[in-house]
Design an enzyme around this catalytic site. Structure first.
Site, short mmCIF file in Angstrom:
data_model
loop_
_atom_site.label_atom_id
_atom_site.label_comp_id
_atom_site.label_asym_id
_atom_site.label_seq_id
_atom_site.Cartn_x
_atom_site.Cartn_y
_atom_site.Cartn_z
N GLY A 14 0.80 -1.23 0.00
CA GLY A 14 0.00 0.00 0.00
C GLY A 14 0.83 1.27 0.00
O GLY A 14 1.85 1.38 -0.68
N ASP A 34 7.55 -3.45 9.33
CA ASP A 34 6.20 -3.99 9.17
C ASP A 34 6.08 -5.24 10.03
O ASP A 34 7.09 -5.83 10.42
CB ASP A 34 5.88 -4.29 7.70
CG ASP A 34 4.39 -4.25 7.41
OD1 ASP A 34 3.64 -5.07 7.98
OD2 ASP A 34 3.96 -3.39 6.63
N ASN A 81 3.34 5.62 8.92
CA ASN A 81 2.30 5.24 7.97
C ASN A 81 1.50 4.01 8.40
O ASN A 81 0.33 3.89 8.03
CB ASN A 81 2.98 4.97 6.60
CG ASN A 81 2.08 4.20 5.66
OD1 ASN A 81 1.18 4.77 5.04
ND2 ASN A 81 2.29 2.89 5.56
N TYR A 146 -11.51 4.79 14.31
CA TYR A 146 -10.49 5.22 13.34
C TYR A 146 -10.42 6.74 13.25
O TYR A 146 -9.35 7.33 13.34
CB TYR A 146 -10.82 4.61 11.98
CG TYR A 146 -9.91 5.02 10.86
CD1 TYR A 146 -8.61 4.52 10.80
CD2 TYR A 146 -10.33 5.87 9.84
CE1 TYR A 146 -7.75 4.88 9.77
CE2 TYR A 146 -9.50 6.24 8.81
CZ TYR A 146 -8.20 5.74 8.78
OH TYR A 146 -7.35 6.10 7.76
N1 NAD Z 1 -5.83 3.20 1.78
C1 NAD Z 1 -6.66 4.17 2.13
O1 NAD Z 1 -7.75 4.29 1.60
C2 NAD Z 1 -6.28 5.17 3.19
C3 NAD Z 1 -7.01 6.35 3.25
C4 NAD Z 1 -6.67 7.30 4.22
C5 NAD Z 1 -5.63 7.03 5.10
N2 NAD Z 1 -4.96 5.87 5.03
C6 NAD Z 1 -3.88 5.63 6.01
O2 NAD Z 1 -2.68 5.34 5.32
C7 NAD Z 1 -1.92 4.37 6.03
C8 NAD Z 1 -1.59 3.21 5.10
O3 NAD Z 1 -2.79 2.70 4.55
P1 NAD Z 1 -2.82 1.46 3.58
O4 NAD Z 1 -4.12 1.43 2.91
O5 NAD Z 1 -1.55 1.41 2.79
O6 NAD Z 1 -2.83 0.28 4.66
P2 NAD Z 1 -2.63 -1.28 4.44
O7 NAD Z 1 -3.56 -1.94 5.41
O8 NAD Z 1 -2.71 -1.68 3.01
O9 NAD Z 1 -1.11 -1.47 4.94
C9 NAD Z 1 -0.75 -1.13 6.24
C10 NAD Z 1 0.55 -1.84 6.58
O10 NAD Z 1 0.82 -1.54 7.96
C11 NAD Z 1 1.24 -2.74 8.58
N3 NAD Z 1 0.92 -2.71 10.02
C12 NAD Z 1 -0.31 -2.71 10.58
N4 NAD Z 1 -0.19 -2.75 11.92
C13 NAD Z 1 1.14 -2.76 12.21
C14 NAD Z 1 1.90 -2.84 13.40
N5 NAD Z 1 1.31 -2.91 14.60
N6 NAD Z 1 3.26 -2.84 13.32
C15 NAD Z 1 3.87 -2.79 12.10
N7 NAD Z 1 3.20 -2.73 10.93
C16 NAD Z 1 1.87 -2.74 10.98
C17 NAD Z 1 0.45 -3.85 7.88
O11 NAD Z 1 1.08 -5.12 8.03
C18 NAD Z 1 0.45 -3.35 6.44
O12 NAD Z 1 1.55 -3.83 5.70
C19 NAD Z 1 -2.76 3.96 7.24
O13 NAD Z 1 -2.32 4.66 8.36
C20 NAD Z 1 -4.17 4.39 6.86
O14 NAD Z 1 -4.94 4.72 7.97
C21 NAD Z 1 -5.24 4.93 4.08
#
Ligand code: NAD
Length: 242
Positions: A14, A34, A81, A146
Site C-alpha cells: 500500500g 512492518d 504510515n 479510526y
Molecule cells: N488506503 C486508504 O484508503 C487510506 C485512506 C486514508 C488514510 N490511510 C492511512 O494510510 C496508512 C496506510 O494505509 P494502507 O491502505 O496502505 O494500509 P494497508 O492496510 O494496506 O497497509 C498497512 C501496513 O501496515 C502494517 N501494520 C499494521 N499494523 C502494524 C503494526 N502494529 N506494526 C507494524 N506494521 C503494521 C500492515 O502489516 C500493512 O503492511 C494507514 O495509516 C491508513 O490509515 C489509508
C-alpha cells in the site's frame, strides 16, 4: 550534502511501499518496518533495510532502530504510515478493539517519534510525516474509532511541530481521501459502495492511487520545506475540505 536516511512504517504494501520506493528514488537510504516480511519493497528499493517488528511494542521498536543505526549511522526522516482502518457499527466496538486502534494509529507514532528523536536531533535536521485521513472531515459513521485516532494524530502533528521546531525538525501530516486503492482499503471498500462510487463523490472523479500521494511526501521532506510545519496537507481529490 550527506545522504539522507528514512524509516517508513507499514512498508510491506500500500502507501508505505509507495513511500519507500519514492524516497529511494529521491536518493534516500530507506529502512522499513512492518509486522510481515516486505519482499516487494526489498525488490524495488536498493539496499533496503527490512525490519519485522510491531510498531506498538517499545522493545521491538528499539531493536529495529538499533539495526537502522548500525546500517545507516544516522536517521533524518520518519514516516508514520502503519495503521489499521476497521469498519463496524459503533455498538460493536469493544473496549479492546478501541484500544487496538488507538495503539496502532496514535500511540505507535508517539513511540516511534520518541525513539528516533535523539538521532534526528543529533543530525540537526529532521522530517516527521504522519499519514492521517480525510475521514476526519467526512466522519463516516462506521469508523468512529479510526476517525478518533486520526484526529488525535493531527493534534499530535501540530503540537509536536511546536515542540521540535527549535531542533530543526518539521512535523507534518498528509491526509489521503477515505479510500485509496490499496490492499487494506480493498478489504473494506465494499461497505462504501466500491472505489467507483467513492470517486464519483470527488472533485477529481477517478480512483485515488497510492502514487497520488508521492509528490506531497517529497514536498514535505524537501530541504526547501523547512518552514512548512504543523500542517495537515489534504490530498483527497476534492472529497473533503479542511
Ligand atoms: N488506503 C486508504 O484508503 C487510506 C485512506 C486514508 C488514510 N490511510 C492511512 O494510510 C496508512 C496506510 O494505509 P494502507 O491502505 O496502505 O494500509 P494497508 O492496510 O494496506 O497497509 C498497512 C501496513 O501496515 C502494517 N501494520 C499494521 N499494523 C502494524 C503494526 N502494529 N506494526 C507494524 N506494521 C503494521 C500492515 O502489516 C500493512 O503492511 C494507514 O495509516 C491508513 O490509515 C489509508
Amino acid at each position: 550534502m550527506e545522504t539522507r536516511t528514512a524509516l517508513v512504517t507499514g512498508a510491506a504494501q500500500g502507501l508505505g511501499l509507495e513511500f519507500a520506493v519514492a524516497l529511494a528514488g529521491r536518493g534516500y537510504r530507506v529502512a522499513g518496518i512492518d509486522l510481515v516480511p516486505q519482499p516487494e519493497t526489498a525488490e524495488r528499493v536498493l539496499d533496503y533495510v527490512e525490519l519485522i517488528a510491531d510498531v506498538t511494542d517499545e522493545e521491538q521498536i528499539g531493536a529495529a532502530l538499533e539495526r537502522v543505526i548500525d546500517q545507516f549511522g544516522t536517521l533524518h526522516v520518519l514516516v508514520n504510515n502503519a495503521g489499521v482502518h476497521p469498519e463496524s457499527a459503533f455498538e460493536d466496538i469493544t473496549p479492546d478493539e478501541w484500544r487496538r486502534v488507538m495503539r496502532v494509529n496514535l500511540e505507535a507514532p508517539f513511540l516511534l517519534t520518541r525513539a528516533v528523536l535523539p538521532y534526528l536531533k543529533a543530525a540537526g535536521w529532521g522530517r516527521i510525516v504522519n499519514i492521517v485521513s480525510a475521514a476526519v472531515l467526512t466522519a463516516p459513521p462506521a469508523m468512529v474509532a479510526y476517525v478518533s485516532s486520526q484526529a488525535g494524530l493531527i493534534g499530535f502533528t501540530r503540537s509536536l511541530a511546536a515542540a521540535l521546531g527549535p531542533s530543526g525538525i518539521t512535523v507534518n501530516a498528509i491526509a489521503p481521501p477515505s479510500m485509496v486503492r490499496t490492499v487494506g482499503a480493498g478489504r473494506t471498500v465494499g461497505a462504501e459502495g466500491g472505489f467507483e462510487h467513492i470517486s464519483a463523490q470527488q472533485a477529481i472523479p477517478r480512483t485515488h492511487e497510492p502514487s497520488d500521494l508521492v509528490s506531497t511526501l517529497l514536498y514535505v521532506v524537501d530541504e526547501g520545506s523547512g518552514f512548512v510545519t504543523g500542517q495537515t496537507l489534504n490530498v483527497a481529490g476534492g472529497s473533503a475540505y479542511l
